[in-house]
Structures are given as structure tokens and as C-alpha cells.
Design a protein around this motif. Structure first.
Motif, PDB file in Angstrom:
ATOM      1  N   ARG A  73      35.265  54.887  45.394  1.00  0.00           N
ATOM      2  CA  ARG A  73      33.808  54.948  45.524  1.00  0.00           C
ATOM      3  C   ARG A  73      33.411  56.017  46.540  1.00  0.00           C
ATOM      4  O   ARG A  73      32.359  56.645  46.413  1.00  0.00           O
ATOM      5  CB  ARG A  73      33.255  53.578  45.924  1.00  0.00           C
ATOM      6  CG  ARG A  73      31.748  53.443  45.681  1.00  0.00           C
ATOM      7  CD  ARG A  73      31.237  52.053  46.021  1.00  0.00           C
ATOM      8  NE  ARG A  73      29.834  51.886  45.692  1.00  0.00           N
ATOM      9  CZ  ARG A  73      29.352  51.403  44.557  1.00  0.00           C
ATOM     10  NH1 ARG A  73      30.202  51.019  43.601  1.00  0.00           N
ATOM     11  NH2 ARG A  73      28.049  51.291  44.340  1.00  0.00           N
ATOM     12  N   GLY A 306      41.648  48.920  41.077  1.00  0.00           N
ATOM     13  CA  GLY A 306      40.645  49.460  41.988  1.00  0.00           C
ATOM     14  C   GLY A 306      40.912  50.887  42.401  1.00  0.00           C
ATOM     15  O   GLY A 306      40.040  51.542  42.975  1.00  0.00           O
ATOM     16  N   ALA A 311      38.204  52.645  36.310  1.00  0.00           N
ATOM     17  CA  ALA A 311      37.567  51.460  36.878  1.00  0.00           C
ATOM     18  C   ALA A 311      36.352  51.846  37.726  1.00  0.00           C
ATOM     19  O   ALA A 311      35.321  51.162  37.705  1.00  0.00           O
ATOM     20  CB  ALA A 311      38.566  50.664  37.713  1.00  0.00           C
ATOM     21  N   GLN A 312      36.454  52.949  38.459  1.00  0.00           N
ATOM     22  CA  GLN A 312      35.313  53.391  39.264  1.00  0.00           C
ATOM     23  C   GLN A 312      34.151  53.820  38.374  1.00  0.00           C
ATOM     24  O   GLN A 312      32.983  53.502  38.654  1.00  0.00           O
ATOM     25  CB  GLN A 312      35.733  54.538  40.181  1.00  0.00           C
ATOM     26  CG  GLN A 312      36.755  54.164  41.248  1.00  0.00           C
ATOM     27  CD  GLN A 312      36.205  53.225  42.300  1.00  0.00           C
ATOM     28  OE1 GLN A 312      34.992  53.134  42.510  1.00  0.00           O
ATOM     29  NE2 GLN A 312      37.085  52.502  42.977  1.00  0.00           N
ATOM     30  N   ALA A 315      32.608  50.699  36.789  1.00  0.00           N
ATOM     31  CA  ALA A 315      31.864  49.912  37.775  1.00  0.00           C
ATOM     32  C   ALA A 315      30.461  50.474  37.973  1.00  0.00           C
ATOM     33  O   ALA A 315      29.474  49.723  37.999  1.00  0.00           O
ATOM     34  CB  ALA A 315      32.623  49.886  39.100  1.00  0.00           C
ATOM     35  N   PRO A 340      35.787  47.213  41.252  1.00  0.00           N
ATOM     36  CA  PRO A 340      36.645  47.930  40.315  1.00  0.00           C
ATOM     37  C   PRO A 340      37.963  47.222  40.027  1.00  0.00           C
ATOM     38  O   PRO A 340      38.636  47.556  39.053  1.00  0.00           O
ATOM     39  CB  PRO A 340      36.877  49.276  41.015  1.00  0.00           C
ATOM     40  CG  PRO A 340      36.670  48.998  42.463  1.00  0.00           C
ATOM     41  CD  PRO A 340      35.609  47.944  42.518  1.00  0.00           C
ATOM     42  N   GLY A 344      35.909  47.109  36.617  1.00  0.00           N
ATOM     43  CA  GLY A 344      34.526  47.522  36.793  1.00  0.00           C
ATOM     44  C   GLY A 344      33.572  46.926  35.792  1.00  0.00           C
ATOM     45  O   GLY A 344      32.406  47.331  35.721  1.00  0.00           O
TER      46      GLY A 344
END
Length: 521
Positions: A73, A306, A311-312, A315, A340, A344
Motif C-alpha cells: 500500500r 498481502g 492483492a493490493q 483491495a 490484502p 483484497g
């Protein structure tokens, strides 16, 4: 806008990577490997790696390759010029802007500095690695696809993976519902090939735009999220327009033969394998790139979700969709976060200031109904930091009564890849966890979180003078007389107690003079 004044390097992937290297915490965010690396070693280097990795000489051809560039993130926030907590508000602000698209001639487009067509096209020369042990082959996982939708007149942009089947053809997963699948099926009904162009290597903002599913021309969506005009150029072997400042473009078409070839297995974005599917074939007609182009791979799947690119991205898409759903359902949403670690998509946290009883349930119902992939919704009061796993666990353990606060409903549309579904299940269930205090009960002493004393407040000449001003906690009495250790306050209270003038509040426990005490009813 004057086409010659466009900055065609501002939103390129290489510029983003250079900006990571210039950060004060660069060692935490990017790892640069200048020595040659075998493509067979790339996946193990990227797995569970918290940093972006730039391989300056990857594979036999020695092309630059990056992975994990989007896998935190912090790095996504850096791409938007903001902080991790300010990322969603910044995205929402940009989505309210007016897009601008500027077409530039081919001779000005960096992504067409080098062009390969015909017999020069060879996907096996590109730095495409085997990502997971049981994958059906090497995959281009960072493939932003561009297609024209005749029904709307818009450009559709998506994010797909391509399994290398040969020097000029790949498999492409188009089984799950998507706009591109609808466009392809309409083309197949007419027995026509569908032109498709693929960008590999672009700014993180472009990858986020590619994950969105909004009813707009998605070239414009890309421009909105950039917050700047989007330069596009017409492809060499089809009429599609793609970002002129990308690193690589692979042009071609989806074969009119349709769903004819096995594709997969592949390690999916939920952390498990997806099986073999019958999918269309993408046939490549040209490969164009910058002279110093950086190829890109997106990490996906595994047990360190994560720290994967996908996944980011998922999310942030989930957070945008959830925020839009809640805007009309409740009044004061303070924050939204999709962890995530679940890809996500499955778990969503909402911080909410309830104005009236039942708003937490309204928020849960709104997410259930409008964000198909979210399975578990956690709603908390604003004092809980939704970005903290520790605080969410605390709220779940101390503010949640399962019989009272758990909402479970079934029969919802679900994600077919969900490995928890029973075989053949067409629908799934969702759970809402109301972790808020019962409305109106959050001001109790028993609902107040202990924090270190701050020793704030007015100064008085004595403890008695301070109490004459009104009831005080012990902390306030120490501040009132400038006490260093509280011993002098204890002695002063002892004297007042001996005089018979000291009293205590029943519930909150503040000290007060007896004449201030309210008589019992």
C-alpha cells in the motif's frame, strides 16, 4: 493541449521505479539486482519479498524486468503522491475529475520506438517466467488488455494473464464474467476475430484503472486516475489505441474459433490453484516497445497474499466499490479497508460514526447487496483503527456478542474461484460482524479505553480550589497543582476527607466537594 508538450516519461513504469530508488527509505521499498538472473529463479526471489525487485538483466536476452512493484500500500500511495491512509480519498477525488485523452502520432510514441512484426515476433524471447510450480507454462501476468466495444463505442480495459503457447500465441482466461468476455461472445457470434492489444509494463495507476469495472470509456478512467491527460497512439497492426508512454505493447487478436484450447492450471489471486479451462487463443501480430523498456510481472497467489501485486490492486478496487455503495446507505463513513491478506476481496472493514440506531446493520446490508466478492464485513466505531489487525481483533473480542451482533445470509452471487464453496455450488453466503457498541452506550466508563495521562487543564492554588471549580479526575488534580508524582494530591484529598467535605461520583469516580454531590433520588 499541444501534443509536443506532453511529458511522455512522467507516467512510465521506469520513472516510477526510479522514484522508489530516490526515496529516503529506498532500501525498504526496492531491491535492484544488476547481475544477470535466470528466469527460472525469478519467482522464488519475488515470493514473500516485501520489496519491489528490479532485475536489470533478466533471461537470455537480458531485458530489464520488475516484479512486486505494486505489492504494498505504501508503494501504491507513492504512485498517487499521497500516504497509505490517504490513498482511498485521493482515488475517489480523482474519479470525480474530467478525463482528457490526447492522441499522438506514431513517430512521437515512445512505446513504438522498436517494432517487431511478422517473423520478428517471438514471445519466447521476452522475460516471461514460470510463476508457480504447477502452472501450465510461463504466464504474462501483467497484461493490461485493450479492446473496442462496438455496442458502446468505448474502449474496454482489463487486466488478464496470458499463458505462453508458442512464439506467436497464448491462452487467455475468459471464463469468468467480464466485459471483455461479453465483447468476445458478440464477436464470436459474428464469426469474427476480436482485435486485442496488451500493455505490459505501465505505471501502477494504470494497473489500478485496469482492475475497475465502471460503465465508462476506460481510457478516460485511466486519465482520471492519472489526474493528467492520457497520451494514446494507434497500434501498428490494429486500430486500437493504447497508452503511448507504456513500456511494451503486444498486438493481436482473439481467434474467431472461440473457446477451443486448454489453459491453466494457474496459481490464482485467492492463494490457490485454478484448474485447466477451455479458453480462447490470442494470436500475436506485433510487439512494440521503448528502446529501454522494462518488462513487468505481477505476483499472484501463494501463502503471502498481502505481499503480492494483485492483492493490493484488488483491495483498492474493493474499497472504491464499497465506498460508493455506502455513500447512499449511511451518513458518516470514516474509513474503509480491504485487507490484502485475503486477496483484497473477501474481507472488508468499515469505520462508521452511527447517527441513529441500526446504521451498522445498514452498512452491512449495503455491502452484501452491492459488492459481490466481499464475503465478511466488519463494522467498527471510529475509535478503532481499521488498518490495525490488533485493534480489529480487540474489537472482535470485546465488543461483539455472536448471538446479538452476527448477521449471516445466504443465496448470494459468489466468486466461482472461492475454494470454500461446496462442489457445484452456484451461490454463497456472507457474514456481517457488528463490532460497534450498542447505540448510545459508548460513553460508559466501561466502554472507555485507558490511555496514559496527559495532565491537561487549568492551574489552581490548591486541590480544594480545583475541586471548587467542579468535579475532577485524579489526573486533572495533578495538572491543577503541577504535581510531579501525585503524592501531594493524595495528602490533600486525605485532609479534605478528614474534614468531611470530600465525595466521589458513583459511576465515573471523579472527586468533588460534598456540596457539589447530587442528592440521591
Amino acid at each position: 493541449m499541444n501534443k509536443n508538450l506532453l511529458n511522455l516519461d512522467r507516467f512510465r513504469l521506469k520513472t516510477f521505479l526510479d522514484s522508489l530508488r530516490a526515496r529516503p527509505d529506498a532500501d525498504d521499498e526496492i531491491e535492484v539486482r544488476p547481475d544477470p538472473v535466470r528466469l527460472a529463479d525469478v519467482a522464488a526471489i519475488l515470493h514473500d519479498n516485501p520489496r519491489a525487485v528490479l532485475f536489470e538483466r533478466a533471461g537470455a536476452a537480458g531485458y530489464p524486468l520488475t516484479g512486486n512493484a505494486l505489492a504494498s500500500r505504501t508503494r501504491m500511495a507513492h504512485a498517487f503522491g499521497t500516504t497509505p491512509r490517504g490513498l482511498l480519498p485521493e482515488i475517489l477525488k480523482r474519479l470525480r475529475s474530467k478525463p482528457e485523452i490526447v492522441e499522438i502520432p506514431r513517430e512521437l510514441a515512445p512505446v513504438q520506438e522498436i517494432v517487431a512484426t511478422g517473423d520478428e515476433v517471438d514471445l519466447t524471447e521476452l522475460p516471461i517466467n514460470l510463476q508457480h510450480g504447477l502452472d501450465g507454462g510461463p504466464y504474462i501476468s501483467a497484461a493490461i488488455d485493450f479492446a473496442f466495444d462496438p455496442s458502446s463505442g468505448w474502449t474496454n480495459v482489463g487486466l488478464r494473464r496470458l499463458m505462453i503457447r508458442g512464439r506467436t500465441e497464448t491462452g487467455i482466461d475468459l471464463v469468468a464474467p467480464s466485459d471483455l468476455r461479453v465483447i468476445l461472445l458478440e464477436s464470436l457470434a459474428k464469426k469474427k476475430h476480436l482485435p486485442l492489444s496488451i500493455v505490459v509494463g505501465s505505471h501502477p495507476i494504470d494497473y489500478l484503472a485496469a482492475t475497475m469495472r465502471l460503465p465508462v470509456d476506460e481510457l478516460g478512467l485511466m486519465a482520471q486516475l492519472r489526474g493528467a491527460p492520457l497520451p494514446v497512439v494507434k497500434c501498428v497492426t490494429n486500430d486500437l489505441k493504447v497508452p503511448a508512454d507504456a513500456e511494451w505493447v503486444i498486438e493481436g487478436y482473439l481467434d474467431a474459433a472461440g473457446y477451443v484450447e486448454p489453459e491453466g492450471p494457474y496459481g490464482e489471486f485467492l492463494g490457490y490453484y485454478g484448474g485447466v479451462k477451455i479458453n480462447p487463443v490470442f494470436r500475436v501480430t506485433a510487439i512494440t516497445r521503448r528502446k529501454d523498456a522494462v518488462f513487468q510481472t505481477l505476483t499472484i497467489g501463494g501463502n503471502a497474499m498481502g505481499r503480492t501485486d494483485t492483492a493490493q490492486l484488488c483491495a483498492l478496487r474493493t474499497e472504491v466499490l464499497a465506498w460508493r455503495a455506502l455513500e447512499s446507505a449511511v451518513r458518516e463513513v470514516r474509513a474503509i479497508y480491504a485487507p490484502p491478506a485475503t486477496g483484497g476481496v473477501y474481507n472488508l472493514r468499515v469505520a462508521l460514526q452511527q447517527r441513529v440506531p441500526g446504521e451498522a446493520r445498514n452498512a452491512i446490508a449495503a455491502i452484501f447487496a452491492s459488492v459481490a466478492n466481499v464475503k465478511n464485513v466488519f463494522v467498527v466505531d471510529p475509535d478503532i483503527d481499521i488498518f490495525s489487525d490488533e485493534q480489529i481483533e480487540w474489537a472482535l473480542g470485546t465488543r461483539f456478542q455472536p448471538e446479538r451482533d452476527l448477521v449471516v445470509q445466504g443465496g448470494f452471487r459468489t466468486l466461482p474461484l472461492d475454494p470454500s464453496l461446496d462442489e457445484g455450488a452456484a451461490t454463497g453466503s456472507k457474514a456481517g460482524f457488528d463490532l460497534t457498541w450498542t447505540f448510545g452506550s459508548g460513553n460508559r466508563m466501561e466502554a472507555t479505553t485507558p490511555v496514559p495521562p496527559k495532565f491537561e487543564g487549568r492551574r489552581f492554588e490548591s486541590v480544594k480550589a480545583a475541586l471548587a471549580d467542579g468535579p475532577k479526575f485524579f489526573e486533572e488534580l495533578m495538572a491543577a497543582v503541577g504535581s510531579d508524582d501525585g503524592g501531594d494530591v493524595v495528602r490533600a484529598l486525605e485532609e479534605l476527607r478528614a474534614e468531611g467535605v470530600l465525595a466521589r461520583e458513583t459511576e465515573r469516580g471523579r472527586y468533588l466537594l460534598r456540596e457539589q454531590a447530587m442528592p440521591a433520588p
